[in-house]
Design an enzyme around this catalytic site. Structure first.
Site, PDB file in Angstrom:
ATOM      1  N   MET A   1      16.191 -12.914  13.723  1.00  0.00           N
ATOM      2  CA  MET A   1      15.001 -12.475  12.784  1.00  0.00           C
ATOM      3  C   MET A   1      15.309 -12.784  11.169  1.00  0.00           C
ATOM      4  SD  MET A   1      12.865 -12.180  15.058  1.00  0.00           S
ATOM      5  CE  MET A   1      11.506 -11.099  14.445  1.00  0.00           C
ATOM      6  N   ARG A   2      16.187 -13.699  11.119  1.00  0.00           N
ATOM      7  CA  ARG A   2      16.422 -14.304   9.466  1.00  0.00           C
ATOM      8  C   ARG A   2      16.400 -15.681   9.407  1.00  0.00           C
ATOM      9  NH1 ARG A   2      18.031  -8.929   6.888  1.00  0.00           N
ATOM     10  NH2 ARG A   2      18.640  -7.802   8.736  1.00  0.00           N
TER      11      ARG A   2
ATOM     12  N   ASN B   1      15.508 -23.482  17.432  1.00  0.00           N
ATOM     13  CA  ASN B   1      15.096 -22.061  17.613  1.00  0.00           C
ATOM     14  C   ASN B   1      13.967 -22.245  18.791  1.00  0.00           C
ATOM     15  OD1 ASN B   1      14.325 -19.494  17.117  1.00  0.00           O
ATOM     16  ND2 ASN B   1      12.628 -20.132  16.126  1.00  0.00           N
TER      17      ASN B   1
ATOM     18  N   HIS C   1      10.435 -20.291  20.404  1.00  0.00           N
ATOM     19  CA  HIS C   1       9.493 -19.381  19.719  1.00  0.00           C
ATOM     20  C   HIS C   1       8.348 -19.310  20.773  1.00  0.00           C
ATOM     21  CE1 HIS C   1       6.859 -17.588  16.644  1.00  0.00           C
ATOM     22  NE2 HIS C   1       5.819 -18.279  17.212  1.00  0.00           N
TER      23      HIS C   1
ATOM     24  N   VAL D   1       9.431 -20.868   8.192  1.00  0.00           N
ATOM     25  CA  VAL D   1       9.466 -20.165   9.276  1.00  0.00           C
ATOM     26  C   VAL D   1       8.515 -20.842  10.698  1.00  0.00           C
ATOM     27  CG1 VAL D   1       8.411 -17.952  10.304  1.00  0.00           C
ATOM     28  CG2 VAL D   1       9.372 -18.013   7.961  1.00  0.00           C
TER      29      VAL D   1
HETATM   30  C1  GRF Z   1      11.745 -14.954  22.449  1.00  0.00           C
HETATM   31  O1  GRF Z   1      10.468 -14.547  23.032  1.00  0.00           O
HETATM   32  C2  GRF Z   1      11.710 -16.027  21.497  1.00  0.00           C
HETATM   33  O2  GRF Z   1      10.871 -16.807  21.681  1.00  0.00           O
HETATM   34  C3  GRF Z   1      11.746 -15.320  20.123  1.00  0.00           C
HETATM   35  O3  GRF Z   1      12.340 -14.212  20.507  1.00  0.00           O
HETATM   36  C4  GRF Z   1      12.470 -13.791  21.684  1.00  0.00           C
HETATM   37  C5  GRF Z   1      13.758 -13.644  22.093  1.00  0.00           C
HETATM   38  O4  GRF Z   1      13.951 -12.895  23.278  1.00  0.00           O
HETATM   39  N1  GRF Z   1      12.066 -16.105  19.122  1.00  0.00           N
HETATM   40  P1  GRF Z   1      15.685 -12.595  24.001  1.00  0.00           P
HETATM   41  O5  GRF Z   1      16.041 -11.675  22.898  1.00  0.00           O
HETATM   42  O6  GRF Z   1      15.918 -13.966  24.130  1.00  0.00           O
HETATM   43  O7  GRF Z   1      15.185 -11.922  25.086  1.00  0.00           O
END
Ligand code: GRF
Length: 356
Positions: A257-258, A274, A276, A311
């Site tokens: 989250m950074r 990443n 998402h 982002v």
């Molecule tokens: C996932 O849904 C990903 O898409 C988002 O954060 C979540 C991470 O889930 N960026 P986890 O920690 O891998 O279970």
């Protein structure tokens, strides 16, 4: 004359009608089929065995460039068609210029349609699925041959003998289900790489427990107290030093989250990924699943993309679609998106590292 190897849609539609009259089946598959390898051949043999004639629809050169980047295709559509036609299991090859195969399906009306193993009938593009369903086409998902891919072939040709097993760092702040899926893929041979470290900015987070339970070094990074939740320069430096000393080749963010920035970004060009939970560019940022539901979408999904300073704005590498069902809650939908995430993330990492 290369045209000998290419059939028109009309010719294939005629073939389809002839087969139908004889009670026989036409099988259709589509793809790029650039730099033919044994994975392609096995897939095509398996597809051919599902009917009496196999038609391969290949993407035209412009659509391959759009899908795979400017360096592709290595072989022109005419050359790809000629190679495919030389295979005993292939009966006809057609070229299509659109990104999607819907038009080809509609024109050919195959009896059976096959797709490679990263799809499920549910994850087929809606437009294609609707046509297949309307025409009553049997859909068959065939497994791909692990480790045999065009990108792995190209990596070998580029002199990457694969002697050093690539090393991955996973960054996350949450539960770590993607981290677990990636670690499992390295364990069962789907991803020819090692996870060197899991890093988190959240002490006690699930992702660190996942790492520890798998015997993988788990590191807490102190993000510092920069305004806007930015990582401090010191935090970035610490991360970079660690990553370098561990010989990391690729960073996979999974719920980290950074925002990352230089010098980290430029130290791993094209190698920071990443995942998402939306079909980017729709719903970047927080609460993507909740917002898709609130908007009354009928479909969402997940995206693996390169990380840049924005982002969720980097180049999209792969997406998987997930249909939204009546009565779905954020939890039920998130669970299905997670399944898709766990499926595609390791595949994309393998592709990027050239070990897929
Ligand atoms: C996932 O849904 C990903 O898409 C988002 O954060 C979540 C991470 O889930 N960026 P986890 O920690 O891998 O279970």
């Amino acid at each position: 004359m290369s045209d000998r190897y290419l059939s028109t849609l009309e010719e294939v539609a005629t073939l389809r009608d002839e087969l139908s009259r004889r009670g026989e089946k036409l099988v259709l598959t589509n793809g790029v089929f650039d730099v033919l390898h044994v994975g392609h051949v096995r897939y095509l043999k398996e597809a051919a065995a599902l009917g009496d004639a196999l038609v391969v629809a290949i993407n035209g050169d412009a659509s391959v460039r759009e899908l795979k980047g400017p360096g592709r295709p290595v072989n022109s559509a005419e050359d790809r068609a000629e190679m495919l036609c030389a295979l005993e299991c292939v009966d006809r090859v057609v070229v299509f210029e659109e990104r999607r195969a819907s038009g080809v399906i509609e024109a050919i009306r195959p009896h059976v349609y096959t797709k490679g193993g990263d799809y499920t009938p549910d994850s087929l593009i809606d437009e294609e699925k609707a046509i297949l369903d309307r025409l009553g086409v049997e859909i068959r998902i065939l497994s791909l041959v692990p480790g045999k891919s065009t990108s792995a072939t190209l990596a070998k040709l580029a002199g990457d003998s694969g002697e050093k097993t690539p090393r991955i760092a996973i960054l996350g702040s949450g539960k770590g289900s993607n981290a677990r899926a990636i670690i499992e893929a390295t364990g069962d041979g789907r991803l020819g790489a090692d996870v060197a470290v899991v890093m988190s900015d959240v002490p006690g987070s699930g992702i660190l427990e996942v790492a520890e339970s798998c015997g993988i070094p788990a590191l807490v990074i102190d993000p510092g107290t920069e305004k806007g939740g930015q990582l401090t320069d010191a935090a970035l430096k610490e991360m970079l030093d660690r990553l370098k000393s561990l010989g990391v080749d690729l960073i996979a963010c999974a719920g980290f989250m950074r925002i990352l920035r230089d010098p980290l970004l430029s130290a791993f060009p094209g190698r920071i990924l990443n995942i998402h939970p939306s079909l980017l560019p729709q719903y970047p940022g927080l609460n993507a699943v909740r917002r898709a539901l609130a908007e009354g979408e009928r479909e969402t999904g997940c995206t693996v993309h390169l990380v840049d300073v924005g982002v969720d704005t980097g180049r999209i590498l792969k997406q998987a679609r997930v249909g939204i069902r009546d009565g779905d809650t954020e939890e039920s939908l998130t669970a299905r998106i997670h399944e898709a995430e766990h499926r595609i993330y390791a595949e994309v990492i393998a592709e990027v590292l050239g070990v897929g």
